[in-house]
Scaffold this motif. Structure first.
Motif, PDB file in Angstrom:
ATOM      1  N   GLY A  52       0.819  -1.209   0.000  1.00  0.00           N
ATOM      2  CA  GLY A  52       0.000   0.000   0.000  1.00  0.00           C
ATOM      3  C   GLY A  52       0.850   1.255   0.000  1.00  0.00           C
ATOM      4  N   ARG A  53       1.902   1.242   0.791  1.00  0.00           N
ATOM      5  CA  ARG A  53       2.804   2.401   0.841  1.00  0.00           C
ATOM      6  C   ARG A  53       3.491   2.617  -0.501  1.00  0.00           C
ATOM      7  NH1 ARG A  53       5.733   2.022   6.762  1.00  0.00           N
ATOM      8  NH2 ARG A  53       3.926   1.225   7.887  1.00  0.00           N
ATOM      9  N   LEU A  54       3.894   1.528  -1.146  1.00  0.00           N
ATOM     10  CA  LEU A  54       4.517   1.648  -2.470  1.00  0.00           C
ATOM     11  C   LEU A  54       3.527   2.204  -3.487  1.00  0.00           C
ATOM     12  CD1 LEU A  54       6.723  -1.538  -2.853  1.00  0.00           C
ATOM     13  CD2 LEU A  54       7.482   0.831  -2.721  1.00  0.00           C
ATOM     14  N   ALA A  55       2.302   1.730  -3.447  1.00  0.00           N
ATOM     15  CA  ALA A  55       1.280   2.221  -4.376  1.00  0.00           C
ATOM     16  C   ALA A  55       1.032   3.716  -4.157  1.00  0.00           C
ATOM     17  CB  ALA A  55      -0.018   1.434  -4.207  1.00  0.00           C
ATOM     18  N   ASP A  56       0.991   4.136  -2.896  1.00  0.00           N
ATOM     19  CA  ASP A  56       0.820   5.562  -2.599  1.00  0.00           C
ATOM     20  C   ASP A  56       1.986   6.381  -3.127  1.00  0.00           C
ATOM     21  OD1 ASP A  56      -1.578   5.039  -1.296  1.00  0.00           O
ATOM     22  OD2 ASP A  56      -0.706   5.163   0.726  1.00  0.00           O
ATOM     23  N   ALA A  57       3.187   5.865  -2.930  1.00  0.00           N
ATOM     24  CA  ALA A  57       4.381   6.577  -3.406  1.00  0.00           C
ATOM     25  C   ALA A  57       4.382   6.667  -4.929  1.00  0.00           C
ATOM     26  CB  ALA A  57       5.649   5.887  -2.917  1.00  0.00           C
ATOM     27  N   GLU A  58       4.008   5.576  -5.594  1.00  0.00           N
ATOM     28  CA  GLU A  58       3.947   5.594  -7.061  1.00  0.00           C
ATOM     29  C   GLU A  58       2.928   6.606  -7.551  1.00  0.00           C
ATOM     30  OE1 GLU A  58       3.156   1.527  -8.056  1.00  0.00           O
ATOM     31  OE2 GLU A  58       5.274   0.994  -8.023  1.00  0.00           O
ATOM     32  N   GLN A  59       1.792   6.692  -6.859  1.00  0.00           N
ATOM     33  CA  GLN A  59       0.761   7.658  -7.235  1.00  0.00           C
ATOM     34  C   GLN A  59       1.287   9.083  -7.073  1.00  0.00           C
ATOM     35  OE1 GLN A  59      -2.138   7.287  -8.675  1.00  0.00           O
ATOM     36  NE2 GLN A  59      -2.569   9.456  -8.603  1.00  0.00           N
ATOM     37  N   LYS A  60       1.988   9.348  -5.983  1.00  0.00           N
ATOM     38  CA  LYS A  60       2.535  10.687  -5.755  1.00  0.00           C
ATOM     39  C   LYS A  60       3.558  11.047  -6.830  1.00  0.00           C
ATOM     40  CE  LYS A  60       1.776  10.672  -0.810  1.00  0.00           C
ATOM     41  NZ  LYS A  60       2.355  10.536   0.518  1.00  0.00           N
ATOM     42  N   VAL A  61       4.411  10.090  -7.174  1.00  0.00           N
ATOM     43  CA  VAL A  61       5.411  10.331  -8.219  1.00  0.00           C
ATOM     44  C   VAL A  61       4.711  10.587  -9.547  1.00  0.00           C
ATOM     45  CG1 VAL A  61       7.243   9.243  -9.589  1.00  0.00           C
ATOM     46  CG2 VAL A  61       7.278   9.077  -7.098  1.00  0.00           C
ATOM     47  N   SER A  62       3.672   9.824  -9.829  1.00  0.00           N
ATOM     48  CA  SER A  62       2.916   9.989 -11.064  1.00  0.00           C
ATOM     49  C   SER A  62       2.316  11.384 -11.145  1.00  0.00           C
ATOM     50  CB  SER A  62       1.825   8.927 -11.147  1.00  0.00           C
ATOM     51  OG  SER A  62       1.082   9.079 -12.329  1.00  0.00           O
ATOM     52  N   VAL A  63       1.772  11.863 -10.055  1.00  0.00           N
ATOM     53  CA  VAL A  63       1.192  13.206 -10.024  1.00  0.00           C
ATOM     54  C   VAL A  63       2.277  14.259 -10.209  1.00  0.00           C
ATOM     55  CG1 VAL A  63       0.071  14.893  -8.513  1.00  0.00           C
ATOM     56  CG2 VAL A  63      -0.835  12.562  -8.660  1.00  0.00           C
ATOM     57  N   LEU A  64       3.411  14.062  -9.551  1.00  0.00           N
ATOM     58  CA  LEU A  64       4.506  15.025  -9.655  1.00  0.00           C
ATOM     59  C   LEU A  64       5.083  15.092 -11.062  1.00  0.00           C
ATOM     60  CD1 LEU A  64       6.383  14.333  -6.320  1.00  0.00           C
ATOM     61  CD2 LEU A  64       5.024  16.353  -6.891  1.00  0.00           C
ATOM     62  N   LEU A  65       5.032  13.975 -11.784  1.00  0.00           N
ATOM     63  CA  LEU A  65       5.597  13.926 -13.120  1.00  0.00           C
ATOM     64  C   LEU A  65       4.567  14.188 -14.213  1.00  0.00           C
ATOM     65  CD1 LEU A  65       8.023  10.886 -12.802  1.00  0.00           C
ATOM     66  CD2 LEU A  65       8.591  13.315 -12.725  1.00  0.00           C
ATOM     67  N   ALA A  66       3.361  14.558 -13.818  1.00  0.00           N
ATOM     68  CA  ALA A  66       2.336  14.828 -14.831  1.00  0.00           C
ATOM     69  C   ALA A  66       2.828  15.958 -15.732  1.00  0.00           C
ATOM     70  CB  ALA A  66       1.027  15.208 -14.162  1.00  0.00           C
ATOM     71  N   ALA A  71      -1.402  14.617 -18.673  1.00  0.00           N
ATOM     72  CA  ALA A  71      -1.173  13.189 -18.864  1.00  0.00           C
ATOM     73  C   ALA A  71       0.051  12.776 -18.059  1.00  0.00           C
ATOM     74  CB  ALA A  71      -0.953  12.876 -20.342  1.00  0.00           C
ATOM     75  N   ASP A  72      -0.019  11.607 -17.492  1.00  0.00           N
ATOM     76  CA  ASP A  72       1.123  11.119 -16.723  1.00  0.00           C
ATOM     77  C   ASP A  72       2.254  10.738 -17.661  1.00  0.00           C
ATOM     78  OD1 ASP A  72      -0.213  11.408 -14.351  1.00  0.00           O
ATOM     79  OD2 ASP A  72      -0.908   9.348 -14.294  1.00  0.00           O
TER      80      ASP A  72
END
Length: 88
Positions: A52-66, A71-72
């Motif tokens: 779950g923590r990894l998924a949250d981190a991936e989501q945050k990185v995805s948002v930061l790199l939008a 688009a991601d």
């Protein structure tokens, strides 16, 4: 095992180290059945938390790199490159 920290109070590193200890203990085969079951249950909960923590981190990185269009755009790093050009 009664004096363990709550999983949500552990840092990612602490949770991952505890999971590694549990796996080593279970693989050794030296534990009593009840202790093995308790350790296995704790390990499952630790694994769920870590994923779950990894998924949250991936989501945050995805948002930061939008990109500008929204688009991601995830760019994989190539350890052999020194420049910031994307790897395609």
């Amino acid at each position: 095992m009664a004096d363990q920290k709550r999983i949500e109070d552990l840092s990612y590193k602490e949770a991952s180290q505890e999971l590694e200890r549990i796996i080593r203990s279970l693989e050794s085969g030296d534990m009593e059945l009840e202790d093995s079951l308790e350790s296995y249950s704790r390990g499952v909960e630790l694994l769920k938390s870590l994923r779950g923590r990894l998924a949250d981190a991936e989501q945050k990185v995805s948002v930061l790199l939008a990109d500008v269009d929204g688009a991601d755009e995830l760019v994989c790093a190539d350890p052999g490159k020194d420049d910031d050009s994307p790897n395609f």
